[in-house]
Write an enzyme that holds these catalytic residues in place. Structure first.
Site, PDB file in Angstrom:
ATOM      1  N   GLY A 165       0.762  -1.428  -0.130  1.00 22.43           N
ATOM      2  CA  GLY A 165      -0.550   0.106  -0.053  1.00 22.43           C
ATOM      3  C   GLY A 165       0.945   1.249   0.434  1.00 22.43           C
ATOM      4  O   GLY A 165       2.118   1.381  -0.157  1.00 22.43           O
ATOM      5  N   ARG A 180      -1.678   9.440   8.886  1.00 21.55           N
ATOM      6  CA  ARG A 180      -2.078   8.048   8.667  1.00 21.55           C
ATOM      7  C   ARG A 180      -2.909   7.488   7.265  1.00 21.55           C
ATOM      8  O   ARG A 180      -3.214   6.738   7.115  1.00 21.55           O
ATOM      9  CB  ARG A 180      -1.734   6.478   8.938  1.00 21.55           C
ATOM     10  CG  ARG A 180      -0.081   6.759   9.912  1.00 21.55           C
ATOM     11  CD  ARG A 180       0.118   5.960  11.565  1.00 21.55           C
ATOM     12  NE  ARG A 180       1.092   5.975  11.940  1.00 21.55           N
ATOM     13  CZ  ARG A 180       1.914   7.005  12.882  1.00 21.55           C
ATOM     14  NH1 ARG A 180       0.867   7.988  13.251  1.00 21.55           N
ATOM     15  NH2 ARG A 180       3.308   6.687  13.216  1.00 21.55           N
ATOM     16  N   PRO A 188      -4.067   3.554   7.532  1.00 22.03           N
ATOM     17  CA  PRO A 188      -3.956   3.219   8.975  1.00 22.03           C
ATOM     18  C   PRO A 188      -4.166   1.610   8.961  1.00 22.03           C
ATOM     19  O   PRO A 188      -5.850   1.732   9.018  1.00 22.03           O
ATOM     20  CB  PRO A 188      -5.474   4.529   9.148  1.00 22.03           C
ATOM     21  CG  PRO A 188      -5.976   4.285   7.840  1.00 22.03           C
ATOM     22  CD  PRO A 188      -5.162   4.253   6.986  1.00 22.03           C
ATOM     23  N   THR A 209       5.282   1.392  21.464  1.00 27.55           N
ATOM     24  CA  THR A 209       5.592   1.169  22.096  1.00 27.55           C
ATOM     25  C   THR A 209       7.187   0.666  22.881  1.00 27.55           C
ATOM     26  O   THR A 209       7.452   1.156  23.820  1.00 27.55           O
ATOM     27  CB  THR A 209       4.184  -0.348  23.453  1.00 27.55           C
ATOM     28  OG1 THR A 209       2.676   0.254  23.734  1.00 27.55           O
ATOM     29  CG2 THR A 209       5.140  -1.555  24.693  1.00 27.55           C
ATOM     30  N   HIS A 260      -2.861   3.579  16.440  1.00 29.97           N
ATOM     31  CA  HIS A 260      -1.549   3.994  15.778  1.00 29.97           C
ATOM     32  C   HIS A 260      -1.589   4.810  15.255  1.00 29.97           C
ATOM     33  O   HIS A 260      -1.376   5.314  13.779  1.00 29.97           O
ATOM     34  CB  HIS A 260      -1.185   2.164  15.339  1.00 29.97           C
ATOM     35  CG  HIS A 260       0.024   2.546  14.344  1.00 29.97           C
ATOM     36  ND1 HIS A 260       1.162   2.837  15.910  1.00 29.97           N
ATOM     37  CD2 HIS A 260       0.425   2.814  12.906  1.00 29.97           C
ATOM     38  CE1 HIS A 260       2.247   3.683  14.205  1.00 29.97           C
ATOM     39  NE2 HIS A 260       1.877   2.672  13.282  1.00 29.97           N
TER      40      HIS A 260
HETATM   41  P1  NAD Z   1       6.939   1.020   0.145  1.00 28.35           P
HETATM   42  O1  NAD Z   1       6.464   1.818  -0.735  1.00 28.35           O
HETATM   43  O2  NAD Z   1       8.489   0.793  -0.028  1.00 28.35           O
HETATM   44  O3  NAD Z   1       6.398  -0.508  -0.081  1.00 28.35           O
HETATM   45  C1  NAD Z   1       4.923  -1.112  -0.617  1.00 28.35           C
HETATM   46  C2  NAD Z   1       4.807  -2.291  -1.317  1.00 28.35           C
HETATM   47  O4  NAD Z   1       3.719  -2.214  -1.603  1.00 28.35           O
HETATM   48  C3  NAD Z   1       5.483  -1.772  -2.659  1.00 28.35           C
HETATM   49  O5  NAD Z   1       6.906  -2.398  -2.866  1.00 28.35           O
HETATM   50  C4  NAD Z   1       4.633  -1.827  -4.081  1.00 28.35           C
HETATM   51  O6  NAD Z   1       4.653  -2.263  -5.028  1.00 28.35           O
HETATM   52  C5  NAD Z   1       3.605  -2.371  -3.283  1.00 28.35           C
HETATM   53  N1  NAD Z   1       2.105  -2.501  -3.234  1.00 28.35           N
HETATM   54  C6  NAD Z   1       1.056  -1.610  -3.111  1.00 28.35           C
HETATM   55  N2  NAD Z   1       0.207  -2.152  -4.018  1.00 28.35           N
HETATM   56  C7  NAD Z   1      -0.214  -3.595  -3.808  1.00 28.35           C
HETATM   57  C8  NAD Z   1      -0.887  -4.629  -4.275  1.00 28.35           C
HETATM   58  N3  NAD Z   1      -2.342  -4.474  -5.142  1.00 28.35           N
HETATM   59  N4  NAD Z   1      -0.446  -6.150  -4.144  1.00 28.35           N
HETATM   60  C9  NAD Z   1       0.619  -6.210  -4.010  1.00 28.35           C
HETATM   61  N5  NAD Z   1       1.990  -5.088  -3.490  1.00 28.35           N
HETATM   62  C10 NAD Z   1       1.289  -4.031  -3.259  1.00 28.35           C
HETATM   63  O7  NAD Z   1       5.779   0.881   1.816  1.00 28.35           O
HETATM   64  P2  NAD Z   1       6.368   1.222   2.923  1.00 28.35           P
HETATM   65  O8  NAD Z   1       7.616   1.919   3.265  1.00 28.35           O
HETATM   66  O9  NAD Z   1       7.276  -0.341   3.051  1.00 28.35           O
HETATM   67  O10 NAD Z   1       5.268   1.176   3.648  1.00 28.35           O
HETATM   68  C11 NAD Z   1       4.102   0.577   3.669  1.00 28.35           C
HETATM   69  C12 NAD Z   1       3.096   0.411   4.283  1.00 28.35           C
HETATM   70  O11 NAD Z   1       3.675   0.301   5.826  1.00 28.35           O
HETATM   71  C13 NAD Z   1       2.383   1.621   4.562  1.00 28.35           C
HETATM   72  O12 NAD Z   1       0.991   1.960   4.403  1.00 28.35           O
HETATM   73  C14 NAD Z   1       3.151   2.527   6.228  1.00 28.35           C
HETATM   74  O13 NAD Z   1       2.039   4.119   5.655  1.00 28.35           O
HETATM   75  C15 NAD Z   1       2.930   1.538   6.874  1.00 28.35           C
HETATM   76  N6  NAD Z   1       3.507   1.514   8.280  1.00 28.35           N
HETATM   77  C16 NAD Z   1       2.744   0.807   9.251  1.00 28.35           C
HETATM   78  C17 NAD Z   1       3.498   0.559  10.000  1.00 28.35           C
HETATM   79  C18 NAD Z   1       2.899   0.274  11.488  1.00 28.35           C
HETATM   80  O14 NAD Z   1       3.430   0.446  12.590  1.00 28.35           O
HETATM   81  N7  NAD Z   1       1.416  -0.337  10.924  1.00 28.35           N
HETATM   82  C19 NAD Z   1       5.237   0.991  10.518  1.00 28.35           C
HETATM   83  C20 NAD Z   1       5.378   1.731   9.075  1.00 28.35           C
HETATM   84  C21 NAD Z   1       5.070   1.476   8.004  1.00 28.35           C
END
Ligand code: NAD
Length: 296
Positions: A79, A88, A121, A149, A175
């Site tokens: 995503g 987020r 999010p 945390t 978060h």
């Molecule tokens: P990124 O852009 O580096 O990687 C996202 C990957 O998803 C890309 O490689 C893209 O090709 C792939 N993708 C997109 N749509 C897809 C689909 N339909 N099918 C398969 N793959 C698909 O981003 P990132 O830095 O890895 O972040 C990813 C997500 O994680 C973001 O939403 C970010 O906000 C979230 N995140 C969450 C936390 C948490 O604590 N929950 C922490 C950090 C990041």
């Protein structure tokens, strides 16, 4: 050997795979991304670390592969990520669509599969994923406030000059911007002044913004946090972690996922723990719920 499919192998997915490989988990890791050239490169790079971790298996896979549909654990990181200045919540519409398209591409999955949401999010997406994936709610949960945390605990460890394993306490709720430090759960917090507590809570809440401003994404912390969740499931450790799970009346909250302490085991969320929060903390948790429900 259990199969773990990581959907989305960008910054976060690849670091989760790397941290899990280095934990020597007895599992096969299947990496799936819509960008196949990138996915292949990530897998090759990760395979170069296998000699030093001995027993983990990593391979490239496609949505249509039987072995992906048969995975025991799905970790979803696919995503859009935050751009500097974005919250987020700004990612909601885009990432909800991506989640729906992932389920469509996967087709039927195992009825016992566990889905761990990481994509933001994370709380709202966790709330709708059980329905999208047709799975019971205990089998679908988000990384929640585990990362927040961890951010709190290293700051407390530094402040108290203690080993991080010996400082305890939770960040709970969303978060995101309405998260809060539950100071009543922090051992030794009575020696901190109100200003010191506020300063720590603000740094914890805003840390992701600082990291994103400096290098575009956060990934080491979430990589280690998600690898810990996978390890707890695979080992059925029944460890208590603050994950995002849909609440059914606990803390006076209904029908929305929030970061709360939960016992995690081979079936996912085995039990949501209703710990003793003070009135102010309960109100903050309910405020997180109200905010997210409105957006939902
Ligand atoms: P990124 O852009 O580096 O990687 C996202 C990957 O998803 C890309 O490689 C893209 O090709 C792939 N993708 C997109 N749509 C897809 C689909 N339909 N099918 C398969 N793959 C698909 O981003 P990132 O830095 O890895 O972040 C990813 C997500 O994680 C973001 O939403 C970010 O906000 C979230 N995140 C969450 C936390 C948490 O604590 N929950 C922490 C950090 C990041």
């Amino acid at each position: 050997m259990k199969k773990v499919a990581i959907i989305g192998v960008g910054n976060v997915g690849a670091h989760i795979a790397s941290a899990a490989i280095n934990k020597n988990l007895a599992a096969e890791f299947l990496l799936v991304d819509q960008n196949q050239e990138f996915e292949t490169a990530q897998v090759l790079d990760l395979c170069d670390s296998l000699l030093f971790s001995h027993n983990s298996r990593v391979s490239s896979a496609d949505f249509g592969d039987k072995k992906v549909r048969e995975a025991d654990i799905f970790v979803i990181t696919a995503g859009a990520k935050q751009n500097p200045g974005e919250t987020r919540i700004d990612l909601l519409a885009k990432n909800r669509e991506i989640l729906q398209s992932i389920k469509k591409s996967l087709g039927e999955i195992k009825k016992t599969a566990i889905v761990i949401l990481v994509t933001n999010p994370v709380d709202i997406l966790t709330t709708i994923t059980a329905e999208i994936f047709g799975l019971p709610q205990n089998q679908v949960f988000g990384s929640g406030t585990l990362l927040d945390t961890a951010r709190l605990r290293w700051r407390l460890a530094r402040k108290f000059d203690k080993n991080i394993a010996n400082v305890h306490g939770y960040v709970l709720g969303e978060h995101g911007d309405s998260e809060f430090v539950a100071w009543s759960t922090v051992n030794g917090s009575e020696v901190l002044s109100a200003e010191e507590k506020e300063k720590i809570a603000t740094r914890v809440r805003e840390e992701a913004y600082d990291i994103i401003a400096g290098k575009g994404a956060t990934y080491f912390g979430i990589g280690a946090a998600a690898a810990e969740i996978i390890s707890v499931i695979l080992n059925n450790s029944e460890k208590v972690l603050p994950v995002s799970t849909v609440l059914n009346g606990e803390y006076g909250v209904q029908g929305i996922a929030l970061g709360v302490p939960a016992k995690i085991g081979e079936n996912g969320v085995e039990e949501v723990l209703e710990i003793n929060l003070n009135e102010e903390e309960k109100e903050k948790l309910q405020n997180s719920a109200k905010k997210l429900k409105k957006l939902l």
